[in-house]
Structures are given as C-alpha cells and as structure tokens.
Design a protein around this motif. Sequence first.
Motif: not given
Lengths: 295, 276
Positions: A53-54, A60-61, A64, A252, A255, B139-141, B143-145, B150, B154
């Motif tokens: 997952r990491l 992904n991060i 983003y 957020v 998007f 809120i950003i993470f 949306a991202a993961v 988890f 982060l």
Amino acid sequence: MTAVAGGVEAVARFEDRYRALQRRKALTTGLGALLFAIVFVASALVGEVEPARLATGVPNILDYVYRTLPDISLRQPLTDIGEWYWAIDLWLLLMLDTVLMGFVGTLAGAGVALLFCFHAAANLAPNRMSFWVARRGFEFARTVPELVFALIFVFAFGPGPFAGVLAIAVHSAGALGKLFAEVNENADPRPIEALAAAGAGWAETMRFAVLPQVLPNFLSYGLLRFEINVRAASVLGIVGAGGIGEELYLVVRRFIYPDISAIVLLILLTVSLIDLGCEWLRHGLIEAGPARATR
Amino acid sequence: MIGAAELAAIRAAHPRVFRRSAAERARLALAWTLFLAVLALGLWRVLPGWEAFVAGLGKLGFLVRFMIPPTSGGHLVEILHGLAETLAMAFMGTFLAAVAAVPLGFAGARNVMPVRLLHFGLRRLFDGLRGVDSLIWAIIFVAAVGMGPFAGILALAVPDAGTLAKLFAEAIENVEKRQVEGIEAAGATAVERARFGILPQVLPVMLSHVLYFFESNTRSATILGVVGAGGIGLQLAERIRLDDWQEVAFIILLILVTVAAIDWISGRLRRRIIAA
C-alpha cells in the motif's frame, strides 16, 4: 592479595553483583525490544500499514501534489498568479474571519481562565473545594479536543463561526487556566501577606497583590495561544464551524487542484505573519515589564 | 503622614510616577483603540442573532442532559477497535516521523551540513511541513490514498517529520564540539563522526522529543477520523450526527482516560531516559 581482609571473597562478591547487574540490564533491554516489536506489529496490523500500500500510495501522493502546483509560465507570471488566486477576495474575507475567530476565541478563553486561575493555584485558592473544581474543570476543557467541542457546538448553534469561537474559547480556557495557575503559584508571597495583614479581602488581595505581578506573563501566554488558535481556526471549518477550512474542504472534495495549493499557501502566509507580529509584541512586553516594575 | 505641600513637591520632582508622559498616553490610547476596533469587528463577524443564541443554549442544555448516563450502547467492540486504531495511528505516525527526521535533522544541522544554501532550504522545508495542520494533511491524504487509518498515519507523520527534524537539527547544533573533534582526530569518516561523536550526545534528547510527540499524536489521532482518516473520531462524528449523546459521552470519557494513561506512561519513560 591477602593484604585486604577477606579480599578474595570481596572480589567474588563484586563479580557476582556485577554479573547480576549486567544480566538485569540485558533483560530490561531485551524485554523493551520485545515489547516495542509487539506494539509495532500490532500497530502495523491495526493501522493497515502494508508495504504494498505504501508502494502504491507514495506515487499517488506525489502525483496529487504535482497536480496542485499552479500553472505559472515565465511569459506572463503575474496574470497566471492572478488566475491561480482567482477568488482572492472571498478567500481573504474568509481568512480575516479565521483570524477574528482566533482573536475572539482567545480573548473569551483568556477571560474565563483569568476569572478562575486564582482558584486553581495551590497557594491562593480560598478553599480546597474551589481548588479542586477549578483544576478539574480546566483539565477537562483542555483534554477534550477542540474539534470535538466544535462538532457539538455546530450541532447546537448551527454551522457558522460562532460554534468555532466557542470551541476555541473552551479549549483555550483550559489550556490558559493551567498556565495562569502555574504563574500564580510562582508569585512572590510578600505582597500577598502585606495586603492580607492590611485587612484586604481575598478578591482585593488577588487584584492588588497578585495580578500586577503576573499580568505580563499572562499577556505573553495569551499571545502564544492566539498564534495556536489561528491555526486551529483555519481547520475548524472542516466540520462547519466557520473560517477558511470550509472552503478548503470543499475544493479538496471537488478535486479543484490549483485552489488547494492556493488556499494552503494563503493559510501558511497568514499564520507566519501572525507569528511574526505576536513575537514582536511579546518582545515589547518583556522589555516593558521589568522597566515598569522598577519605576 | 505626608503633608499636602510635601506631596506637591514630590509630584513636581517625579512627574512620571504620578502621570504617564504624553507620548506614552497617546501610544496606549492608540493600542486600546486598535484592540477595541478589532474586537468589535470580530464580534460583528462572529456573533449569531440573539434568538439563534438562546435556541442554541437550550439545545446544548438538552444535549448535556441526554448524555447522562454514558453508555456504550452495545457497540463496545466497535468503539474499542476505533480506539485501538487511534493508538496504532499515533504510534506508527510518530515512528515514521522519527525515522524520517533523523537523516533530515542531521542534514539540516549547520555543523553537519556545511552548504549554507542547502541548510537554509531544508530548514524552510521543515517550516512548511509543520506549518500545515495535521487535519489539512489528513483531508489531502484521504483524497490521495483513500479513507482509513493509513491516511491518518501519513497525516500525523508528515508535519511531525518537519517539527522533529527541526528539533533534532537544533539538538545536533548544540552538541559538545570536543567529542566530535576527538573522533575526527582519530581519523573517522563523516558517518563515523556522526555515529560516535554526535549520536550518543543527542540520542536521549531525541527519544524524549519522540515520546512527547507520541503523547501529542494520541490527542491528534482521536479527531482525524472526523474526515475519514481512521480512529475513534469517525465513531464520534457519526454518533453526533445520529444524535446518540449517551454514546458520545462514553467515547469522550474513553478518550480522556486513554489520553491520561498515555501521558502517564510516556511521562515515566521520559523521566527514565533523562535520568539515564
């Protein structure tokens, strides 16, 4: 060797003791490591941390973050920045609201803290009962997270900045009350004794013997709290308690990438400015404090 | 007693004891005006109408009455799982932050990183990371993961990595120089210098900072669930939305007890580390 009475025996005892200590140390280290490993594995399982997952999460991060970067060309940078901050008037108004929420909330919280901090100081409390109540009250107010208070107040008073201000005020009252009480406990007892000897009542003693000593410290702590509260106010909007957080949460969830970086940067800038201003004021206070006292 | 004439003489000799100077009075008046103006503006923007206020107070009173007695309402296992998730997030978040902060801290210390520009840039990066609240990162993470603990881990780790790196760098900058020079004189490489000259001096400070962050992260992790980033916050927010005040009170009490317990354990560990 035989010069010391029972020399061999003493050395043997020493060796034994040394080995025992070594064993105990090794045992403590081993147990600590084992405990850490158990907690680590349990946390990884419960926290759903998996290497796979990491591995998928990190790209992904990064993707983003890359998307939130604004499109600013070298040819017409100012126009592009203007486009990036297309809703600057609305955002500035929300940011102003956020700062004002922090300001009013800090002031209200500091007022409550000021009212009860003398009760919460062990050397000044008029009786044990009020001491206990003030202490536990402050403890409760600062341990419950601000956001929980905000959720409850949004439910009661409806969405809007008032719920946020109340949440900030309650939490600040707890945090400042504890700090104020600690300052009170370090106050010089001589003026207090002098006023008590002159026949002053409890309230008069607090006002004229304690308050002048502690006020500069209170102000300094209040300013620090204001900095913290502006940060807090910027996120309370996420649960509907007013300020810029609401707008941030909206972009957020929709998007709208460049807006995210624009608002986060605006928050960062505002918070840094407030920090700088408060630091400047605090230095002024520290310089003015002793000078006034000696005059 | 002092006579009227004497008092007048003292007054004339020390005017500033009795009356502030004109400039000082003007400054004070300006400061107060500014303060009151900001306060008035704040109250105007923030205060609700009188009716909304009274209605809200009534609602608040009801809701506190509905909280008694707190119960788990048969959802004890679910709630405890949320609590476990919160603690796991705090632990893993702090751990990841600490692991990332050690190399960053060394790189951001002036006595280790001789390149000024790099040192300056790293320090500003740390400031940027810790300037953004963990809830915003959450809120950003999310949306991202995606939702779940988890994202929360982060969200705790990223700002803390910045703060811890800054604290580590400051600790490293304050180490005793002579030990490092001794190691260097014996022909150590840069890595050996950091390992044997600097690390033994700063390790207790670092550990104590990390433990303190674990305490603070336990508090933060209780609310990250509100935005879907795992932990007991999700259960709490859900029950507030569903009007389940007895269970809300139960969860709040549970949070209070947990935070107190973690503070106690971590405080004891910290004292032992500092003593050793």
